[in-house]
Design a protein around this motif. Structure first.
Motif, PDB file in Angstrom:
ATOM      1  N   TYR A   1      39.632 -30.315  29.990  1.00 57.32           N
ATOM      2  CA  TYR A   1      39.223 -29.801  31.033  1.00 57.32           C
ATOM      3  C   TYR A   1      37.635 -28.476  30.752  1.00 57.32           C
ATOM      4  CZ  TYR A   1      40.473 -26.457  35.665  1.00 57.32           C
ATOM      5  OH  TYR A   1      40.448 -25.697  36.419  1.00 57.32           O
ATOM      6  N   SER A   2      37.114 -29.372  31.660  1.00 60.59           N
ATOM      7  CA  SER A   2      35.700 -28.556  31.521  1.00 60.59           C
ATOM      8  C   SER A   2      34.312 -28.259  32.156  1.00 60.59           C
ATOM      9  CB  SER A   2      35.420 -29.653  30.599  1.00 60.59           C
ATOM     10  OG  SER A   2      33.457 -29.702  30.494  1.00 60.59           O
ATOM     11  N   VAL A   3      34.035 -27.448  32.548  1.00 56.78           N
ATOM     12  CA  VAL A   3      33.075 -27.004  32.978  1.00 56.78           C
ATOM     13  C   VAL A   3      31.539 -27.683  33.519  1.00 56.78           C
ATOM     14  CG1 VAL A   3      31.157 -26.107  31.160  1.00 56.78           C
ATOM     15  CG2 VAL A   3      30.945 -25.059  33.583  1.00 56.78           C
ATOM     16  N   ALA A   4      31.836 -28.909  32.770  1.00 56.58           N
ATOM     17  CA  ALA A   4      31.091 -30.150  33.584  1.00 56.58           C
ATOM     18  C   ALA A   4      31.694 -31.125  32.083  1.00 56.58           C
ATOM     19  CB  ALA A   4      29.666 -30.250  33.100  1.00 56.58           C
ATOM     20  N   SER A   5      31.606 -32.499  32.984  1.00 57.74           N
ATOM     21  CA  SER A   5      31.610 -33.781  32.171  1.00 57.74           C
ATOM     22  C   SER A   5      30.668 -33.568  30.328  1.00 57.74           C
ATOM     23  CB  SER A   5      31.437 -34.629  32.841  1.00 57.74           C
ATOM     24  OG  SER A   5      29.942 -35.926  32.986  1.00 57.74           O
ATOM     25  N   PRO A   6      30.833 -33.833  28.997  1.00 61.96           N
ATOM     26  CA  PRO A   6      30.101 -34.143  28.079  1.00 61.96           C
ATOM     27  C   PRO A   6      29.019 -34.740  28.386  1.00 61.96           C
ATOM     28  CG  PRO A   6      32.516 -34.556  27.755  1.00 61.96           C
ATOM     29  CD  PRO A   6      32.003 -34.969  29.349  1.00 61.96           C
ATOM     30  N   GLU A   7      28.622 -35.295  29.545  1.00 66.58           N
ATOM     31  CA  GLU A   7      27.030 -36.258  29.580  1.00 66.58           C
ATOM     32  C   GLU A   7      26.810 -35.404  30.615  1.00 66.58           C
ATOM     33  OE1 GLU A   7      30.736 -37.303  30.079  1.00 66.58           O
ATOM     34  OE2 GLU A   7      30.843 -40.191  29.268  1.00 66.58           O
ATOM     35  N   ALA A   8      27.682 -34.833  31.625  1.00 67.30           N
ATOM     36  CA  ALA A   8      26.368 -34.147  32.362  1.00 67.30           C
ATOM     37  C   ALA A   8      26.095 -32.619  31.766  1.00 67.30           C
ATOM     38  CB  ALA A   8      27.295 -33.491  33.928  1.00 67.30           C
ATOM     39  N   ALA A   9      26.899 -32.567  30.658  1.00 64.25           N
ATOM     40  CA  ALA A   9      26.233 -31.163  29.918  1.00 64.25           C
ATOM     41  C   ALA A   9      25.550 -31.648  28.801  1.00 64.25           C
ATOM     42  CB  ALA A   9      27.509 -30.804  29.324  1.00 64.25           C
ATOM     43  N   ALA A  10      25.292 -32.522  28.248  1.00 58.14           N
ATOM     44  CA  ALA A  10      24.173 -33.168  27.731  1.00 58.14           C
ATOM     45  C   ALA A  10      23.244 -33.372  28.146  1.00 58.14           C
ATOM     46  CB  ALA A  10      24.533 -34.699  26.805  1.00 58.14           C
ATOM     47  N   SER A  11      23.498 -33.867  29.211  1.00 54.24           N
ATOM     48  CA  SER A  11      21.456 -33.981  30.053  1.00 54.24           C
ATOM     49  C   SER A  11      21.451 -32.436  31.029  1.00 54.24           C
ATOM     50  CB  SER A  11      22.342 -35.116  31.241  1.00 54.24           C
ATOM     51  OG  SER A  11      21.546 -34.823  32.678  1.00 54.24           O
ATOM     52  N   ILE A  12      22.280 -31.774  30.999  1.00 59.13           N
ATOM     53  CA  ILE A  12      21.545 -29.857  31.261  1.00 59.13           C
ATOM     54  C   ILE A  12      21.711 -29.662  30.148  1.00 59.13           C
ATOM     55  CG2 ILE A  12      22.388 -28.094  31.631  1.00 59.13           C
ATOM     56  CD1 ILE A  12      25.126 -29.459  33.598  1.00 59.13           C
ATOM     57  N   VAL A  13      21.831 -29.639  28.496  1.00 61.12           N
ATOM     58  CA  VAL A  13      21.733 -29.033  27.769  1.00 61.12           C
ATOM     59  C   VAL A  13      20.501 -29.436  26.674  1.00 61.12           C
ATOM     60  CG1 VAL A  13      22.577 -27.413  26.128  1.00 61.12           C
ATOM     61  CG2 VAL A  13      23.767 -27.869  27.581  1.00 61.12           C
TER      62      VAL A  13
END
Lengths: 276, 285
Positions: B180-192
């Protein structure tokens, strides 16, 4: 309508806007910018109407009657709770932004607008992209609870990339926390006006920002859930020009009106006369 | 209380292995559980405005002798079904359908079970054009007004606002190998990082495993999966999930509505209370 004090004075009685970082030329029309003139014109290009992004300090100066701003919960501060280290330690990011004089992605407090006392909350895009954090959510929720209890109208100025990655699932949970508080405004019959500025996306758009009794978008503001870069990545779609713009959202029934910044204060003062 | 560096200590799996288990194509999906919990399940369709969202299933069935509303994200099993169900990613119609069925449940005083298993809301142009942001926002707000008990379980992926839009409940539990996450790991990586190939590092920092969420106080319980994860034994996993959900539901059934809604409010209002207890968090009000 509340009359302006003199022709051309659209500010009524707000404070003088602080200086903000501006480019040499307008990204809208390319004309060389006179920064002092822009400042008097609420940072809207006098030639093409391009709206420059403003931080929380400028928004407070624009909205609040001079000398009436009382900041609340400013001492509630974020810290790195997930031990977030790469590509940049979150704690370092926070400290650097504080050194620059910024105090979180949301600032809140009370002020008067055209003589009417209100609660005001404004996002600051300069603070980690205006992201919804635990502190941002806490300041919003406390303010809304106070507004619901006291009956003061609640005014939001949104500018946010969404939830803050570096606070993980607890940042996500702020969407539920603040929406629950919006429900308190509903029960209390307290008006909630939401001003959507460029950009308003993700968890902020999908929580309180679009739940206003009246949603007011700034011209040219990009508003949506998923940003265009991610949409293109995920679906290979070609997005038409103006996709997710304020006018696009007006056409799709998501906002009530698109209002230029120099007219905003007068409109809000007028709305505060209509709504009890 | 410090939350730094909590990791799933009781498992030998890496965080990324947990992410892969949560997304495993053989993992049981909502209907696999619902059909075992309520074999007489009757599915309903549509938001009564403009459409039906196959990424969200909803309907009624008898569960422990009680009429219950079941809602759940549904990923497809075959490629054809995956396409039809949009990999469990909801459009605005899905959130409107969920609230319609929740209000339906409220009319008949049926408790609600919500099963969460989505990478996120659909990140496409059509969803944007039809107002996905306000559909999720409205759903989240409406859940706080639904005057019947709601128990939710994350059974696979709990991705972002798309999951939270189905996750406002009186109790939220998680299967052991779900995330359960604020964003998928892929999306978080893409954002950060602006680089979605950094997904493993992102996953490790996000603290998205069931034990992380339990430690943070975001979920009430982690339901242990059979040896080898849920996919090796649907029956045992469904039985464990059924038992846990019903155990959480039972005390809620006796609660007066006003108290139920007040507790639901407080559950989310103070969901970060472990953090709020930190001294520098500022004065309480």
């Amino acid at each position: 309508m509340v009359a302006a004090k003199k022709p051309g004075d659209v500010r009524i009685s707000g404070g003088k806007l602080p200086p903000i970082a501006l480019p040499t030329n307008c990204p809208g029309c390319g004309v060389g910018l006179d920064h002092e003139e822009l400042r008097r014109h609420t940072y809207v290009c006098t030639l093409c109407g391009h709206h420059f992004r403003m931080g929380a300090d400028a928004w407070i100066a624009l909205i609040a009657d001079r000398g009436t701003w009382k900041e609340r919960y400013g001492d509630v501060r974020s810290h790195d709770l997930l031990n977030w280290k790469v590509p940049k330690p979150y704690q370092e990011t926070l400290e650097q932004l504080r050194d620059e004089g910024l105090n979180e992605a949301v600032r809140t407090g009370t002020c008067s607008l055209g003589g009417r006392e209100i609660w005001l909350a404004t996002f600051d895009f300069r603070f980690v992209g205006g992201t919804l954090s635990i502190v941002a959510g806490e300041r919003l929720a406390r303010g809304m609870e106070q507004a619901a209890a006291s009956g003061l109208p609640y005014l939001l100025v949104a500018a946010s990339g969404g939830a803050r990655m570096q606070e993980g699932v607890l940042a996500l949970m702020q969407m539920a926390k603040v929406n629950a508080a919006v429900g308190r405004l509903d029960v209390a019959g307290v008006p909630f006006f939401s001003v959507l500025t460029d950009p308003t996306f993700g968890g902020t758009a999908a929580s309180l920002a679009l739940l206003g009794d009246i949603n007011i978008a700034e011209p040219g503001a990009a508003i949506g859930f998923t940003g265009p870069r991610v949409i293109k990545q995920a679906t290979y779609a070609d997005l038409p020009p103006g996709f997710q713009s304020a006018d696009f959202q007006l056409g799709r029934g998501q906002v009530d009106m698109v209002v230029a910044r120099p007219e905003l204060r007068r409109l809000l003062a007028h709305l505060l006369e209509i709504y009890p | 209380m410090k939350l730094h560096g909590r990791r799933p200590e009781e498992t030998t799996l890496t965080v990324w292995q947990v992410v892969e288990l949560a997304r495993h194509p053989d993992r049981p999906y909502s209907l696999d559980y619902i059909k075992r919990m309520a074999p007489d399940f009757v599915e309903m369709h549509g938001d009564r405005i403009s459409g039906d969202d196959p990424a969200l299933i909803g309907g009624v069935g008898l569960w422990h002798g009680r009429a219950t509303m079941f809602l759940g994200h549904q990923k497809g099993r075959s490629l054809k079904e995956r396409v039809a169900r949009n990999w469990g990613m909801m459009h605005p119609e899905g959130y409107r359908k969920a609230i319609r069925l929740a209000q339906h449940a409220a009319k008949f005083n049926f408790p609600i079970v919500s099963l969460i298993d989505t990478p996120g809301a659909y990140p496409g142009a059509g969803a944007e054009e039809r107002g996905i942001a306000s559909a999720i926002a409205k759903a989240i707000m409406e859940w706080f007004r639904i005057p019947v008990p709601i128990v939710a379980a994350v059974i696979g992926e709990g991705g972002s606002g798309g999951a939270l839009g189905m996750g406002v409940a009186d109790r939220v539990i998680m299967l052991e190998n779900s995330i359960y996450s604020v964003a998928s790991p892929e999306a978080a990586a893409s954002i950060v990082w602006r680089d979605n190939t950094r997904k493993v590092e992102a996953a490790e920092q996000l603290q998205l495993t069931s034990r992380d969420l339990l430690a943070m106080g975001v979920v009430e319980e982690v339901v242990t999966e059979p040896e080898g994860s849920a996919r090796v034994d649907y029956e045992a996993t469904a039985a464990a999930l059924d038992e846990a959900l019903y155990r959480h539901l039972r005390p809620l059934l006796a609660q007066p509505t006003e108290e139920l809604l007040q507790h639901r409010y407080e559950r989310f209002r103070y969901i970060d209370s472990l953090i709020r207890a930190e001294p520098h968090f500022g004065p309480k009000i």
